[in-house]
Design a protein around this motif. Sequence first.
Motif, mmCIF file in Angstrom:
data_model
loop_
_atom_site.group_PDB
_atom_site.id
_atom_site.type_symbol
_atom_site.label_atom_id
_atom_site.label_comp_id
_atom_site.label_asym_id
_atom_site.label_seq_id
_atom_site.Cartn_x
_atom_site.Cartn_y
_atom_site.Cartn_z
ATOM 1 N N ASP A 170 0.828 -1.214 0.000
ATOM 2 C CA ASP A 170 0.000 0.000 0.000
ATOM 3 C C ASP A 170 0.862 1.264 0.000
ATOM 4 N N LEU A 171 2.020 1.206 0.672
ATOM 5 C CA LEU A 171 2.874 2.382 0.784
ATOM 6 C C LEU A 171 3.402 2.818 -0.582
ATOM 7 N N PHE A 214 5.488 2.614 9.517
ATOM 8 C CA PHE A 214 5.680 2.618 8.069
ATOM 9 C C PHE A 214 7.065 3.093 7.613
ATOM 10 N N VAL A 215 7.788 3.846 8.439
ATOM 11 C CA VAL A 215 9.136 4.264 8.017
ATOM 12 C C VAL A 215 10.088 3.069 7.904
ATOM 13 N N PRO A 216 10.125 2.144 8.887
ATOM 14 C CA PRO A 216 10.958 0.947 8.695
ATOM 15 C C PRO A 216 10.528 0.112 7.490
ATOM 16 N N ILE A 217 9.215 0.074 7.213
ATOM 17 C CA ILE A 217 8.745 -0.637 6.022
ATOM 18 C C ILE A 217 9.291 0.035 4.774
ATOM 19 N N ALA A 218 9.295 1.360 4.771
ATOM 20 C CA ALA A 218 9.832 2.098 3.627
ATOM 21 C C ALA A 218 11.311 1.781 3.411
ATOM 22 N N GLU A 219 12.064 1.664 4.508
ATOM 23 C CA GLU A 219 13.478 1.338 4.391
ATOM 24 C C GLU A 219 13.679 -0.068 3.850
ATOM 25 N N ASP A 220 12.855 -1.014 4.307
ATOM 26 C CA ASP A 220 12.988 -2.404 3.865
ATOM 27 C C ASP A 220 12.584 -2.573 2.405
ATOM 28 N N THR A 221 11.637 -1.765 1.937
ATOM 29 C CA THR A 221 11.129 -1.901 0.574
ATOM 30 C C THR A 221 11.762 -0.898 -0.392
#
Length: 743
Positions: free
Chosen positions: A348-349, A395-402
């Motif tokens: 979704d991000l 969501f910031v760690p998700i952004a870093e992982d993706t």
Amino acid sequence: MNNKDLARKAKQPGARGFFGNISSRIGSQPSSEPGSMKAADALALLQNFEESGLGWFWSTDASGNLTYITESVAEALGGSSAELVGTPMVSLFLKPDDNESGSRTLPFILTKKVKFNGLEVQAANDEEECWLSISGRPYHDPSGNFLGFRGSGSEVTAQRRQSLDTTRMAKYDSLTGLANRASMTKILETTLAAYQAQNRTCTVMFVDLDRFKQVNDTLGHPAGDELLKQVAERLQKVVGKAGEVGRIGGDEFQIILRDCDDRGVLGDLATKIIGSLSQPYLVGANRCIIGASIGIAISPFDGQSREELVKGADLALYEAKGNGRGRFRFYSKDLQQSAEERRVLGEDLKHAIIKEELALAYQPIVNAKTNIVEGFEALMRWNHSERGIISPALFVPIAEDTNLIWELGEWAINRACRDAASWPGHMRIAVNVAASQFANERFPKLIDDALKQSGLAPERLELEITEDVFMAETNEMDALFQAIKSRDVRLVLDDFGTGHSSLSHLQTAPFDRIKIDQNFLRGATEPGSRNGALIAAIVALADALGMETTAEGVEALDEFDLISKLNVSHVQGYVYSDAVSNAELLDNLDQGQWTIEPSGPTHHRNERLSMYRKVRMIHENHVYSIVIRNLSVSGALVDGLYNVPVGTKFVIDFGDGQLAVATVCRSHRNQQGIEFETRLVSDGNGGLCTSRRVSPYLIAEAGLDVPNLPPGYVPTRKIDTDSLSLPAFSTVADWEATKVKPK
């Protein structure tokens, strides 16, 4: 050894081994006979073979005592041939410690009087390691009487070492020397198989390095390899003899801890590991800083098999990394769902910017002496179309992982500059920049484009960076700092003092402001705290270097009074204001200036977690359903029972084997304040849990269902319902039912 020596040995009593028999045959026949020539040739060939060092010969009598042994090997065994003749053959070799040959040991073979080939034995001589391969067969007289053994041998020390090296390579990681994945798998499977039968516990920790990839990308793989070696050394030092440490691939490590299920102890160990691995490394001429995240699973609570335990630790690690890294996480049943939710959020991000779901909120940065707002920090908000507001911590760690962090960062800088350009006055806007974004060679151009398109003056833009950017201190990083400062943009060192701090950073990097991490504020006003002295030292250092200081996360008035006395120049936190929208910001700046008076609770108190969590409360042989309203390490506020006397003891069942003994210390109608007999501990993710859990085996024996144990695994105890007493307390439902309804 020459023919005269052989002849001399042949005449010695009992020395009629290989060469004794041959010499006797030569001496009994004229030298001109063909048989004599053949025997002489055979003797010469055997002698040459011995002298070549390619092999050697030996023989024993019927009692197992040496009757012959080649001189060269006799010396290797710690004596001369003459000295060793007559000694037991088995006394020359060490007994295998691990019974490598099974039952085929030399004493066993000599006793059984059977032929053998290629038996490897180690010389008992202590001077240096020597391995020999020996073969032999029994010999008999014409009447069939056993006379002893005759055999040969060769030295195999080099081959043995090579074989051991090969075996070691199969079991150990060639880079770090730690046990490898295959070896750790075998250790865990063997341990679990034994411990299940004994009802013992075993813990698995997965340790994953944070930001290690950046070291490889900036300094190269040789530097990364050297860093992994140092990580392995630190892990072994911290864990010591408490457990097995292995490298299971890349930058992932595994720790196996036997008979340890105390989550307080495990949490302390995990914290110690994270702290140790997060300290700076010296790799060649470069100074590097990385971090670590840890996932923890405990058998039998979190799984019975190796696969279940490894999966649990892996899910816990994934959760730890997803909640900001640099932390540990215990496995719990809801992690599978959490992992799936994070995966969906990652998808979704990718579309959040296009769907205009992202926004910026601005938290005031206030002059502590005048109470006048002098700037704002831009904080990203995600208003998901279906899930509502999603925390940046998620969501910031998700952004870093993706690999979405660059795209999000670019959007944030452009939006913040555009908004700030419309503000009255000259207030600054601070934007957080991820380390990977700051180190990108495209970053200076991104700043140029944002300033040009928005028209914002460069000196009004502040870039907040953490010390992660110093993970690899290179000339390229110094050049990047100078490139940013040449544009007159201000630099802020965020979260100063969180463990990676170095004065060299302040000497070399051109910072304009230091943000004091809020962890220094927590407990700073309590008696005996040394945090105030640390804050004073940071302020003095910043003043000496001509830098401003900002204390973030200030919530209570006693904290505000402390930092004001310590001359912190700026404050950010709820004591002044939460983050506001751009529209609210403009309303408050209607006159071109915003003054805020500090307000909030008088004193900071230990954090209590507000919640609505249903649990079971056990009193004697009755179980009640209650709700926890708030929770701390020492107690909780619960409701669900009426008129419970102060001093009543309960057992709180948090689920998953977590039982805590508690005493009622306050009681009013349907609410009770309870105090735990044993303090709760951190679960590594901002929550609390019991230090120990009741074994699933005991829970199953009590007649309750246990998720990790298959039906019938442990015989359950039938509950005698006739022995149950009447309930001591009324529940909310009971109380409501007794009320008299108006007509």
